[in-house]
Design a protein around this motif. Structure first.
Motif, PDB file in Angstrom:
ATOM      1  N   LEU A 214     -10.281  11.932   5.074  1.00 51.08           N
ATOM      2  CA  LEU A 214      -9.420  10.755   4.979  1.00 51.08           C
ATOM      3  C   LEU A 214      -8.027  11.052   5.533  1.00 51.08           C
ATOM      4  N   VAL A 215      -7.479  12.179   5.165  1.00 46.12           N
ATOM      5  CA  VAL A 215      -6.143  12.549   5.627  1.00 46.12           C
ATOM      6  C   VAL A 215      -6.139  12.718   7.149  1.00 46.12           C
ATOM      7  N   LEU A 216      -7.139  13.381   7.686  1.00 45.10           N
ATOM      8  CA  LEU A 216      -7.220  13.591   9.133  1.00 45.10           C
ATOM      9  C   LEU A 216      -7.405  12.268   9.877  1.00 45.10           C
ATOM     10  N   ILE A 217      -8.301  11.431   9.395  1.00 45.94           N
ATOM     11  CA  ILE A 217      -8.526  10.125  10.027  1.00 45.94           C
ATOM     12  C   ILE A 217      -7.250   9.300   9.981  1.00 45.94           C
ATOM     13  N   TYR A 218      -6.585   9.330   8.852  1.00 48.83           N
ATOM     14  CA  TYR A 218      -5.344   8.573   8.729  1.00 48.83           C
ATOM     15  C   TYR A 218      -4.292   9.097   9.706  1.00 48.83           C
TER      16      TYR A 218
ATOM     17  N   ILE B 173       0.836  -1.195   0.000  1.00 47.65           N
ATOM     18  CA  ILE B 173       0.000   0.000   0.000  1.00 47.65           C
ATOM     19  C   ILE B 173       0.872   1.247   0.000  1.00 47.65           C
ATOM     20  N   GLY B 174       1.920   1.259   0.808  1.00 44.53           N
ATOM     21  CA  GLY B 174       2.821   2.407   0.882  1.00 44.53           C
ATOM     22  C   GLY B 174       3.501   2.701  -0.444  1.00 44.53           C
ATOM     23  N   LEU B 175       3.959   1.658  -1.113  1.00 43.50           N
ATOM     24  CA  LEU B 175       4.612   1.855  -2.412  1.00 43.50           C
ATOM     25  C   LEU B 175       3.639   2.418  -3.450  1.00 43.50           C
ATOM     26  N   LEU B 176       2.380   2.000  -3.384  1.00 44.05           N
ATOM     27  CA  LEU B 176       1.386   2.534  -4.311  1.00 44.05           C
ATOM     28  C   LEU B 176       1.250   4.051  -4.165  1.00 44.05           C
ATOM     29  N   PHE B 177       1.345   4.536  -2.933  1.00 46.18           N
ATOM     30  CA  PHE B 177       1.248   5.979  -2.710  1.00 46.18           C
ATOM     31  C   PHE B 177       2.424   6.733  -3.304  1.00 46.18           C
ATOM     32  N   PHE B 178       3.584   6.112  -3.368  1.00 42.39           N
ATOM     33  CA  PHE B 178       4.744   6.775  -3.974  1.00 42.39           C
ATOM     34  C   PHE B 178       4.731   6.670  -5.499  1.00 42.39           C
ATOM     35  N   ILE B 179       4.330   5.541  -6.009  1.00 46.45           N
ATOM     36  CA  ILE B 179       4.343   5.330  -7.456  1.00 46.45           C
ATOM     37  C   ILE B 179       3.232   6.122  -8.147  1.00 46.45           C
ATOM     38  N   PHE B 180       2.058   6.135  -7.559  1.00 49.40           N
ATOM     39  CA  PHE B 180       0.901   6.836  -8.118  1.00 49.40           C
ATOM     40  C   PHE B 180       0.312   7.779  -7.070  1.00 49.40           C
ATOM     41  N   PRO B 181       0.960   8.892  -6.760  1.00 49.71           N
ATOM     42  CA  PRO B 181       0.508   9.726  -5.631  1.00 49.71           C
ATOM     43  C   PRO B 181      -0.928  10.217  -5.754  1.00 49.71           C
TER      44      PRO B 181
ATOM     45  N   TYR C 116       2.605  11.147   0.079  1.00 52.06           N
ATOM     46  CA  TYR C 116       3.956  10.828   0.517  1.00 52.06           C
ATOM     47  C   TYR C 116       4.015  10.567   2.011  1.00 52.06           C
ATOM     48  N   PHE C 117       3.222  11.309   2.798  1.00 47.14           N
ATOM     49  CA  PHE C 117       3.129  11.037   4.232  1.00 47.14           C
ATOM     50  C   PHE C 117       2.536   9.649   4.452  1.00 47.14           C
ATOM     51  N   ILE C 118       1.436   9.383   3.779  1.00 52.23           N
ATOM     52  CA  ILE C 118       0.760   8.102   3.953  1.00 52.23           C
ATOM     53  C   ILE C 118       1.660   6.963   3.479  1.00 52.23           C
ATOM     54  N   GLY C 119       2.259   7.122   2.316  1.00 54.66           N
ATOM     55  CA  GLY C 119       3.148   6.088   1.802  1.00 54.66           C
ATOM     56  C   GLY C 119       4.321   5.814   2.723  1.00 54.66           C
ATOM     57  N   THR C 120       4.936   6.876   3.232  1.00 54.21           N
ATOM     58  CA  THR C 120       6.071   6.712   4.138  1.00 54.21           C
ATOM     59  C   THR C 120       5.638   6.040   5.438  1.00 54.21           C
ATOM     60  N   ALA C 121       4.521   6.480   6.002  1.00 58.10           N
ATOM     61  CA  ALA C 121       4.034   5.882   7.252  1.00 58.10           C
ATOM     62  C   ALA C 121       3.712   4.403   7.060  1.00 58.10           C
ATOM     63  N   LEU C 122       3.147   4.048   5.926  1.00 60.85           N
ATOM     64  CA  LEU C 122       2.828   2.643   5.672  1.00 60.85           C
ATOM     65  C   LEU C 122       4.091   1.800   5.503  1.00 60.85           C
ATOM     66  N   ILE C 123       5.077   2.335   4.816  1.00 62.90           N
ATOM     67  CA  ILE C 123       6.326   1.597   4.631  1.00 62.90           C
ATOM     68  C   ILE C 123       7.050   1.451   5.968  1.00 62.90           C
TER      69      ILE C 123
ATOM     70  N   ILE D 150       8.714   7.392  14.251  1.00 60.08           N
ATOM     71  CA  ILE D 150       8.366   8.058  12.986  1.00 60.08           C
ATOM     72  C   ILE D 150       6.848   8.107  12.823  1.00 60.08           C
ATOM     73  N   LEU D 151       6.162   7.033  13.207  1.00 61.91           N
ATOM     74  CA  LEU D 151       4.702   7.027  13.121  1.00 61.91           C
ATOM     75  C   LEU D 151       4.109   8.121  14.003  1.00 61.91           C
ATOM     76  N   VAL D 152       4.637   8.275  15.206  1.00 59.61           N
ATOM     77  CA  VAL D 152       4.131   9.313  16.111  1.00 59.61           C
ATOM     78  C   VAL D 152       4.347  10.691  15.494  1.00 59.61           C
ATOM     79  N   ILE D 153       5.524  10.929  14.953  1.00 60.92           N
ATOM     80  CA  ILE D 153       5.842  12.233  14.346  1.00 60.92           C
ATOM     81  C   ILE D 153       4.940  12.495  13.140  1.00 60.92           C
ATOM     82  N   PHE D 154       4.826  11.522  12.235  1.00 61.97           N
ATOM     83  CA  PHE D 154       3.981  11.710  11.046  1.00 61.97           C
ATOM     84  C   PHE D 154       2.524  11.915  11.435  1.00 61.97           C
ATOM     85  N   GLY D 155       2.045  11.110  12.376  1.00 62.99           N
ATOM     86  CA  GLY D 155       0.661  11.253  12.813  1.00 62.99           C
ATOM     87  C   GLY D 155       0.393  12.626  13.387  1.00 62.99           C
ATOM     88  N   ALA D 156       1.316  13.124  14.212  1.00 65.42           N
ATOM     89  CA  ALA D 156       1.153  14.452  14.814  1.00 65.42           C
ATOM     90  C   ALA D 156       1.155  15.544  13.747  1.00 65.42           C
TER      91      ALA D 156
END
Length: 169
Positions: free
Chosen positions: A87-91, A19-27, A144-151, A123-129
């Motif tokens: 979606l972004v806020l929930i994520y 899922i994370g790679l999909l966010f980077f390949i097709f943002p 990119y935030f979502i993709g990075t957090a998933l990876i 990193i998850l705590v930082i990205f989430g905040a």
């Protein structure tokens, strides 16, 4: 020989990585066009998380996390475009809560230290905040935030699966 639990961590990690790679390949397309695929993967991860909960200590967190994954997947699937800002806020909330909880679990279970699991949780705590407190700014960079957090989540899950494998040898 690997146990059922180790395999579940590794499978969940692989799914998060995909899922994370999909966010980077097709943002842009991953948020809009591929939302159905991503929703299905989140639903699968949610089901696997609930299955993995079993009789483990803290099973209610895994069940809660699995239900959140399933609900997140359903919302994505049913309302892909109209829920983009929500979606972004929930994520962001999901990543923040997951990161904080996993940090506490790593301290309690003795995994805390300078290793990939602790770093990934931080990193998850930082990205989430960042996403929670700056949701509109994060919307532009959301893929990119979502993709990075998933990876990062994937690396933590795979690390834990491998660590458990080494523990049972």
């Amino acid at each position: 020989m690997t146990t059922y639990l180790e395999k579940m961590f590794i499978i969940e990690g692989i799914i998060f990585a995909i899922i994370g790679l999909l966010f980077f390949i097709f943002p842009l397309q991953s948020i809009i066009s591929l939302s159905t695929l991503i929703a299905v993967l989140f639903i699968i991860v949610g089901v696997l998380t609930i299955i993995r909960s079993g009789t483990r200590e803290g099973k209610w967190f895994y069940i809660f996390n699995g239900v959140i994954n399933i609900l997140f997947g359903l919302v994505l699937w049913l309302y892909p475009i109209s829920t983009l800002d929500l979606l972004v806020l929930i994520y962001g909330i999901w990543v923040l809560v997951r990161g904080v909880y996993l940090m506490f679990i790593s301290i309690r279970n003795g995994y805390f230290g300078f290793n990939i699991y602790t770093v990934s949780n931080a990193i998850l705590v930082i990205f989430g905040a960042i996403v929670v407190f700056q949701p509109f700014s994060a919307l532009i960079t959301a893929p990119y935030f979502i993709g990075t957090a998933l990876i990062v989540t994937a690396l933590g899950e795979i690390y834990l699966g491998v660590k458990l494998k080494d523990t049972f040898r």
